[in-house]
Design a protein around this motif. Structure first.
Motif, PDB file in Angstrom:
ATOM      1  N   ALA A 116      33.645  43.158  50.121  1.00  0.00           N
ATOM      2  CA  ALA A 116      33.733  43.088  48.667  1.00  0.00           C
ATOM      3  C   ALA A 116      35.081  42.553  48.198  1.00  0.00           C
ATOM      4  CB  ALA A 116      33.493  44.472  48.065  1.00  0.00           C
ATOM      5  N   GLU A 117      36.101  42.741  49.017  1.00  0.00           N
ATOM      6  CA  GLU A 117      37.434  42.301  48.624  1.00  0.00           C
ATOM      7  C   GLU A 117      37.828  40.972  49.247  1.00  0.00           C
ATOM      8  OE1 GLU A 117      40.366  42.716  46.654  1.00  0.00           O
ATOM      9  OE2 GLU A 117      38.524  43.344  45.721  1.00  0.00           O
ATOM     10  N   GLY A 173      35.596  39.738  34.030  1.00  0.00           N
ATOM     11  CA  GLY A 173      35.601  38.709  35.058  1.00  0.00           C
ATOM     12  C   GLY A 173      36.635  38.903  36.145  1.00  0.00           C
ATOM     13  N   ASN A 174      37.625  39.746  35.919  1.00  0.00           N
ATOM     14  CA  ASN A 174      38.664  39.965  36.926  1.00  0.00           C
ATOM     15  C   ASN A 174      38.247  40.963  37.994  1.00  0.00           C
ATOM     16  OD1 ASN A 174      40.366  38.208  35.478  1.00  0.00           O
ATOM     17  ND2 ASN A 174      41.014  39.880  34.144  1.00  0.00           N
ATOM     18  N   LEU A 175      37.039  41.498  37.869  1.00  0.00           N
ATOM     19  CA  LEU A 175      36.519  42.429  38.871  1.00  0.00           C
ATOM     20  C   LEU A 175      35.797  41.721  39.996  1.00  0.00           C
ATOM     21  CD1 LEU A 175      35.053  45.336  36.712  1.00  0.00           C
ATOM     22  CD2 LEU A 175      36.869  45.520  38.404  1.00  0.00           C
ATOM     23  N   SER A 176      35.235  40.571  39.710  1.00  0.00           N
ATOM     24  CA  SER A 176      34.375  39.903  40.688  1.00  0.00           C
ATOM     25  C   SER A 176      35.196  39.113  41.687  1.00  0.00           C
ATOM     26  CB  SER A 176      33.395  38.976  39.964  1.00  0.00           C
ATOM     27  OG  SER A 176      34.108  37.986  39.237  1.00  0.00           O
ATOM     28  N   ALA A 177      34.509  38.659  42.726  1.00  0.00           N
ATOM     29  CA  ALA A 177      35.173  37.900  43.790  1.00  0.00           C
ATOM     30  C   ALA A 177      34.809  36.425  43.719  1.00  0.00           C
ATOM     31  CB  ALA A 177      34.805  38.471  45.146  1.00  0.00           C
ATOM     32  N   ASP A 178      34.548  35.924  42.498  1.00  0.00           N
ATOM     33  CA  ASP A 178      34.228  34.507  42.369  1.00  0.00           C
ATOM     34  C   ASP A 178      35.504  33.730  42.054  1.00  0.00           C
ATOM     35  OD1 ASP A 178      34.798  35.044  39.724  1.00  0.00           O
ATOM     36  OD2 ASP A 178      32.697  35.114  39.109  1.00  0.00           O
ATOM     37  N   GLN A 201      36.554  32.691  39.111  1.00  0.00           N
ATOM     38  CA  GLN A 201      36.993  32.754  37.722  1.00  0.00           C
ATOM     39  C   GLN A 201      37.777  34.032  37.430  1.00  0.00           C
ATOM     40  OE1 GLN A 201      33.637  32.206  35.128  1.00  0.00           O
ATOM     41  NE2 GLN A 201      33.313  30.088  35.768  1.00  0.00           N
ATOM     42  N   TYR A 202      38.895  33.850  36.701  1.00  0.00           N
ATOM     43  CA  TYR A 202      39.700  34.953  36.198  1.00  0.00           C
ATOM     44  C   TYR A 202      39.916  34.711  34.715  1.00  0.00           C
ATOM     45  CZ  TYR A 202      40.582  36.215  41.042  1.00  0.00           C
ATOM     46  OH  TYR A 202      40.418  36.600  42.352  1.00  0.00           O
ATOM     47  N   ALA A 222      37.539  48.638  39.620  1.00  0.00           N
ATOM     48  CA  ALA A 222      37.062  48.993  38.286  1.00  0.00           C
ATOM     49  C   ALA A 222      37.968  50.016  37.614  1.00  0.00           C
ATOM     50  CB  ALA A 222      35.640  49.531  38.362  1.00  0.00           C
TER      51      ALA A 222
END
Length: 628
Positions: free
Chosen positions: A326-327, A597-602, A604-605, A591
């Motif tokens: 996840a990280e 958007g800053n939670l995901s690993a894609d 985009q920030y 969380a």
């Protein structure tokens, strides 16, 4: 009728007189409120200011009149004991969010940080360390007075005051997460208690207008006594338990025994401004380290697994195949996709983490066109000009060595001795490849050109980061024909910023543990040894870059993004954030720190305008980025 007229006129006179007195009181309250508001603004501005000592330039505004104050924005440059050795040194209390000590008198100069930490009651009527006059001169403002002409008083929490030492050690950690730290945590938050008609939660400072002297208050004979100015709990000498509990303050309705007016600064008010300043300071002092790292090593270092646990000391970057999916969702290099991202925490190292590998390659370079050579000791390098000497001058790789030497609290040294046979005018070329095993798992500086026992020709040094987490340097030089042995000593690299750093432009970032609250996103086009099919993140090739979506709607493509977690978002229900010592807090759970958007690993920030998004729902800040 006459009597009725007299009564009516008397009543009107009394009413007008009463209204006049009320209006005068309102006018006086406005004067006092204005002074208190200006004091709050000055204190919060001081907390957000980058207070590094620099010589005052001729075009800077002149300092306020009176004695010089070494902690003031207007400080002219002559340093005092404990503040460093040069005019650009960083103060020991360089802690974003810290507030000055009170002034011990009406001079407006805050007590120096070291004295403030040890100041205590020296006799009846002498102020304690938390309570004193507002240090208006230190704040760089005019003397602020209430409607009765009295200078304002001021008290500050131990958690945020300058010079707050931990058992005689360095200043205590100060960041926006301290509010959630509780005993027995050594960094437990120590708020001021503000009670009465205007209570405040998590107050870090109070400013008090003393009003006119009441019965029994002597402001001539006992000029510096708190009991001559303040009442109720604000007068800790007479009204707090044991005359030592000077962290309780109050606001009461005005009476013949109480006329203090109080304004408090809460941690939320303070850090709402300080976090903006910290984000800008990260952009100014930490982001350049990423920029320089890319120049030096051709990639950016791997992030550490995110964990804001205050007890965790290891911030070494983790190889993608070893971290939680996840990280660190980056696959091995043979299968990585161009849309894969990698994120975690800032990778920082201690000085003793960064050591040279004892395995060093020493080779002789041979120009094309000079015939056969021994592949175990020489290598053909097309970068060497064809006009160089033939391999009749030979480097003895069997006796040539490179030995690492550990240096205390300084970059290690790699000492090389190159033995060679010089025949005639032959000048062989040497290539030394040395490796630092963890160099791509934390921010490190470049390796400087080495020191040699005599001048060598055509020296060059180049660095590269590798998929296995190491960095290597390739050093090439043309040896002298005048000697058969040359010493070549390499120094470094050194971590920057260092987890154990005692100073420097980024010491504040580590010492106050802001690095624990920063998420570090790394673009797939900037990882060490990009695999086949993954292009470098550049201005013209943005598919492998990160999208940094600024609050103004502009999208900036970046090789790395730093996101600063704001103060805890007080959301209700399952989405509520938990921090540090709070029950059930998971310091590895993004969380609890970041939003949207800053939670995901894609790729985009984002950041959002405060006006468009309540702080309770979103308060992340894009603190830095490395544009291609």
């Amino acid at each position: 009728m006459l009597l009725l007229a007299v009564v009516t006129m008397s009543a009107l006179y009394m009413m007008v007189s009463q209204l006049t007195r009320v209006a005068q009181r309102v006018d006086r309250d406005i004067v006092t409120a204005k002074a208190l508001g200006e004091a709050k603004q000055a204190l919060i501005g001081y907390a957000a200011r980058d207070r590094r000592l620099r010589p005052r330039s001729p075009d800077r505004a002149a300092p306020p009149p009176g004695p010089p104050d070494p902690t003031s924005f207007y400080y002219s440059g002559a340093l005092v004991s404990g503040y460093g050795a040069s005019g650009i040194d960083i103060q020991p209390n360089d802690r974003p969010g810290s507030l000055p000590c009170p002034a011990p008198d009406e001079s407006g100069i805050a007590l120096p940080a070291d004295a403030c930490a040890s100041w205590s009651t020296a006799g009846a009527g002498v102020w304690k360390n938390r309570v004193g006059w507002l240090p208006w001169r230190t704040l760089g403002v005019p003397p602020l007075r209430d409607a009765d002409g009295n200078l304002l008083w001021y008290a500050v929490s131990d958690s945020v005051r300058n010079g707050n030492l931990n058992s005689g050690g360095p200043p205590l950690v100060l960041n926006s997460d301290i509010v959630h730290r509780t005993a027995p945590d050594p960094f437990a938050f120590k708020p001021l208690t503000v009670q009465g008609s205007v209570p405040a939660q998590n107050a870090v400072a109070v400013v008090i207008a003393p009003g006119q002297a009441l019965s029994g208050q002597d402001r001539d004979g006992a000029k510096y006594s708190v009991r001559s100015y303040l009442e109720g709990a604000n007068n800790y000498l007479d009204n707090d338990a044991g005359s030592t509990s000077d962290d309780v303050f109050e606001m009461q309705p005005r009476s013949t025994t109480f006329n203090d007016t109080l304004a408090s600064i809460t941690a939320a008010e303070l850090f709402a401004v300080v976090e903006n300043a910290v984000a800008l300071r990260i952009q100014r002092t930490v982001t350049p380290l990423l920029q320089q790292y890319y120049v030096d090593w051709g990639a950016l270092p791997y992030p550490a697994v995110f964990d804001a646990d205050k007890a965790r000391a290891d911030f070494t970057g983790v190889l993608p195949t070893a971290g939680p999916p996840a990280e660190l969702p980056l696959a091995p290099p043979v299968t990585v996709a161009s849309t894969a991202a990698i994120a975690g925490q800032m990778p920082l190292l201690r000085m003793d983490d960064v050591q040279w590998s004892p395995t060093v390659t020493i080779k002789q370079l041979v120009s094309p066109g000079f015939g056969a050579f021994d592949p175990t000791t020489q290598e053909q390098d097309p970068a060497v000009p064809a006009t160089d000497d033939p391999p009749s001058s030979v480097i003895d790789t069997a006796t040539s060595t490179c030995t690492p030497t550990v240096v205390t609290d300084a970059p290690d040294v790699l000492a090389c001795t190159i033995n060679y046979t010089a025949l005639g005018s032959g000048r062989p070329w040497v290539k030394i490849t040395a490796t630092v095993p963890v160099g791509a798992r934390g921010l490190v500086g470049a390796v400087a050109p080495p020191v040699t026992t005599f001048l060598l020709a055509s020296e060059s040094i180049a660095g590269r980061a590798s998929w296995d987490g190491s960095v290597s340097v390739d050093y090439k030089a043309r040896l002298s024909p005048a000697a058969g042995t040359v010493g070549i000593d390499f120094t470094g690299p050194a971590p920057a910023p260092r987890l154990d750093s005692p100073g420097g432009d980024t010491a504040w970032f580590v010492r106050n543990e802001w690095h624990r609250l920063v998420r570090y996103g790394l673009a797939p086009g900037a990882v060490p040894e990009r695999p086949a099919g993954v292009s470098e993140c550049t201005a013209s090739t943005t598919a492998t870059c990160l999208d940094a979506r600024r609050a103004n709607g502009v999208v900036e493509f970046s090789r790395a993004v730093l996101v600063l977690a704001g103060s805890k978002s007080f959301r209700a229900g399952p989405a509520a954030q938990l921090r540090q010592d709070e029950g059930g807090a998971a310091t590895t759970d993004l969380a609890n720190y970041f939003e949207a958007g800053n939670l995901s690993a894609d790729l985009q920030y984002e950041e959002r305008r405060r006006a468009d998004q309540p702080a309770a729902a979103f308060n992340d800040r894009l603190a830095g980025y490395r544009a291609p």
